[in-house]
Structures are given as structure tokens and as C-alpha cells.
Scaffold this active site. Structure first.
Site, mmCIF file in Angstrom:
data_model
loop_
_atom_site.group_PDB
_atom_site.id
_atom_site.type_symbol
_atom_site.label_atom_id
_atom_site.label_comp_id
_atom_site.label_asym_id
_atom_site.label_seq_id
_atom_site.Cartn_x
_atom_site.Cartn_y
_atom_site.Cartn_z
ATOM 1 N N SER A 190 0.843 -1.208 0.000
ATOM 2 C CA SER A 190 0.000 0.000 0.000
ATOM 3 C C SER A 190 0.874 1.253 0.000
ATOM 4 C CB SER A 190 -0.867 0.016 1.262
ATOM 5 O OG SER A 190 -1.547 1.254 1.392
ATOM 6 N N TYR A 203 -2.077 -1.067 10.619
ATOM 7 C CA TYR A 203 -2.176 -1.448 9.198
ATOM 8 C C TYR A 203 -0.932 -1.026 8.424
ATOM 9 C CZ TYR A 203 -3.957 -1.268 4.357
ATOM 10 O OH TYR A 203 -4.126 -1.423 3.005
#
Ligand code: NAD
Ligand code: MG
Length: 298
Positions: A190, A203
Site C-alpha cells: 500500500s 495497518y
């Protein structure tokens, strides 16, 4: 909306701007929770035989980025096993139908990737039903926004680590003895690996770990002819985001911070996965391909 992925247009308005309502649904989100609906390439992705005869596993292949990759893989000629949570059967069946419409075999494997034994089951079922594995996409992910570190309970931290990092390790380790030379592993990292958001501490940590795992393993497996790479999406309109991945108040402006000024659609990620899965990327190893709408990455 583009007619297909090759349509020449202005990427700024390739897709209509969206301004969704503040919304938050329980996890895992479903495609039907998204308003407007996301584009998974159902009506647009055109294959040209780039993955003819290949056999792929795509975790989180029921929805979002994984579904777009699974649909594209099938249209490029691959048989595809998709892995998802039992609550997502409706999304999974829809994607499986699209894989079959492309003339390929679809295998649907519901279960919980937080359980180590499930990885063995995924490998076994894929070998039994597809006859091999030569593309592994570790894409399933968990993202829960939290304003403060003190708002992150042990089970959220543990489940985020298990889903995003342990499952990638377990499934890759279980698949490895069966991967032939020429096989490819693609992990979904990401933009959060590089620009960690203050509300995504747990995360973002997993996404940096995925990059390191990818680059380390890539060197180990390259001499065996197995290529490992990653894709780093920017803000993409998927069920993950509306199922607590963002605070509800952030949803209406989701993705507007990118240089393109809009979120990406899952369909815009599919060509990156196809490229890394296909032998055309034979000399691309240990790379993270950023698909971020212009948000800078190192
Ligand atoms: P998504 O919700 O459509 O996909 C995530 C999938 O993960 C779910 O469909 C679910 O099937 C699977 N999953 C989660 N927990 C699981 C578990 N315990 N067992 C089995 N499956 C499980 O959302 P998405 O945005 O397409 O997410 C796909 C990947 O993309 C994730 O790794 C996510 O972190 C990453 N990503 C998304 C964005 C974004 O903006 N949407 C940005 C960067 C990275
Ligand atoms: Mg899903």
C-alpha cells in the site's frame, strides 16, 4: 467509463468523481455496500491471452482489487481459485461466475486466513481442482482506522497482523514446494507503507512488512526462477474502506487528495497484477509497482 483498459482518455476524468455519503458497515464489507458501485472491470477488461493456461490463487478475490485481478486473470486465460471469508459468498459467487463466463475454471475457497491450517487447505484444493499453482496473489487484507494507539485493542492488532502478514507467510510457505520455475508471487502492499496515516498505525506497519518480505523473498527465489513482486495501491474505492478502513467522515472526500483528484477504481489495478504475473515482466523482481494516482512513493 472507459470502454476497455486501452481506451485513450484523460485519467483525471476517466471515471466520474464520486462523493459518497458518510457510511460505515460491519467488516468484511460487500460490493453491495458501495454507493456508487466500484468498477471491477466486469464490462471493460479485455484479455489478449497473456496468462493462457496459468493457474492462479487470489486471496480476497471476491471483491475490490483482488476481484478485479481475478477477473482480468481469467480473461487473460488463467484458471483462478479465489479465497474469501464465508460472509462474502455472494461477492465470491459473482466473481466465480465472471471467471466461468471467460471460459475458465473458478474454484471458490471460503475460510479464515488467520488460521494457519487454512493455508494448507487452499493449496490442497487448488492442486486438486486446478492441477497446479503458478500465480499466487497475497491480497487479502484487514484495515481498521483508530484515532489513537490506545484505541487499538489486542485483537485488532493481532488480527491485522495475522491477516496481512502471517497469512502471506503461511500461504506462500505452503505453496512454495508446488511452484514451478516461471511462477510468480504478487503481494498487495500500500501507499501506507511509505506515507503511513496517523490513524492506521497497525495497518501501515503490516504494509511496510509486506514490502520487506517481498524484497527479501524475491532475492531468495529468483535463482529458482520464481519471481516475487508487490503492488502498492493508493486510495481505491473498495469495501475495505467503508467497513471501518476509514473514519466515516473521511468517506465523502476519499481519494481526492491524489494528484488525479479522485480515488482509483479496482479495474485500474488489474493491469499491474497481470503485468507482474505474466512472463513479459521476466526481469522485474523484488519490485513494488505503485498505482497511486500520483501520490509519490520512493
Ligand atoms: P476488499 O475488502 O475488497 O478486499 C479485502 C479482502 O480481504 C476481502 O474481500 C476478504 O475476502 C479478504 N479477507 C480479509 N480478512 C480475511 C480473512 N481473515 N480470511 C480470508 N480473507 C480475508 O478491499 P481491497 O481494498 O480490495 O483490499 C485488497 C488489498 O488491497 C488489501 O490487502 C488492502 O490492504 C490493499 N489496499 C487497499 C487499498 C484501498 O484503498 N482500497 C489501498 C492500498 C492497499
Ligand atoms: Mg470482500
Amino acid at each position: 467509463m472507459p470502454e476497455n483498459q486501452y481506451t485513450f482518455d484523460n485519467p483525471v476524468d476517466r471515471y466520474p468523481a464520486i462523493s459518497p455519503d458518510e457510511e460505515q458497515v460491519p467488516e468484511p464489507g460487500l460490493e453491495s455496500d458501495l454507493s456508487p458501485r466500484a468498477d471491477l472491470g466486469e464490462d471493460s477488461y479485455v484479455g489478449t491471452g497473456r496468462l493462457t493456461g496459468r493457474k492462479a490463487i487470489v486471496t480476497g478475490g471476491d471483491s475490490g482489487i483482488g476481484a478485479a485481478a481475478a477477473i482480468a486473470f481469467a480473461r487473460e486465460g488463467a484458471d483462478v481459485a479465489i479465497v474469501y471469508l464465508p460472509e462474502e459468498e455472494e461477492d465470491a459467487q459473482r466473481v466465480a461466475g465472471l471467471i466461468r463466463d471467460a471460459g475458465r475454471t473458478a474454484v471458490t475457497i471460503p475460510g479464515d486466513l488467520k488460521e494457519r491450517a487454512f493455508s494448507d487447505e487452499i493449496v490442497k484444493r487448488t492442486l486438486d481442482e486446478l492441477g497446479g499453482i503458478d500465480i499466487l496473489v497475497n491480497n487479502a487484507g484487514k484495515q481498521i482506522a483508530a484515532e489513537s494507539l490506545t484505541d487499538i485493542p489486542d485483537d485488532q492488532f493481532d488480527h491485522t497482523m495475522k491477516t496481512n502478514v502471517y497469512a502471506m507467510f503461511w500461504l506462500t510457505r505452503a505453496a512454495l514446494p508446488h511452484l514451478p520455475a516461471g511462477a510468480t508471487i504478487i503481494n498487495t502492499t500500500s501507499i501506507q507503507a511509505y506515507q503511513p496515516g496517523e490513524q492506521l498505525v497497525d495497518y501501515a506497519t503490516t504494509k511496510a512488512a509486506i514490502n520487506a518480505f517481498t524484497k527479501a523473498l524475491a532475492q531468495q527465489l529468483a535463482p529458482k526462477g520464481i519471481r516475487v513482486n508487490a503492488v502498492a495501491p493508493g486510495p481505491i474505492w473498495t469495501p475495505l474502506q467503508v467497513s471501518k478502513g476509514q473514519p466515516a467522515e473521511a468517506i465523502p472526500e476519499f481519494g481526492q487528495q491524489t494528484p488525479l483528484g479522485r480515488p482509483g477504481q479496482p479495474a485500474e489495478l488489474a493491469p499491474a497484477y497481470v503485468f507482474l504475473a505474466s512472463p513479459e515482466s521476466s526481469y522485474v523482481i523484488g519490485e513494488t509497482l505503485s498505482v497511486t494516482g500520483g501520490m509519490p512513493t520512493p
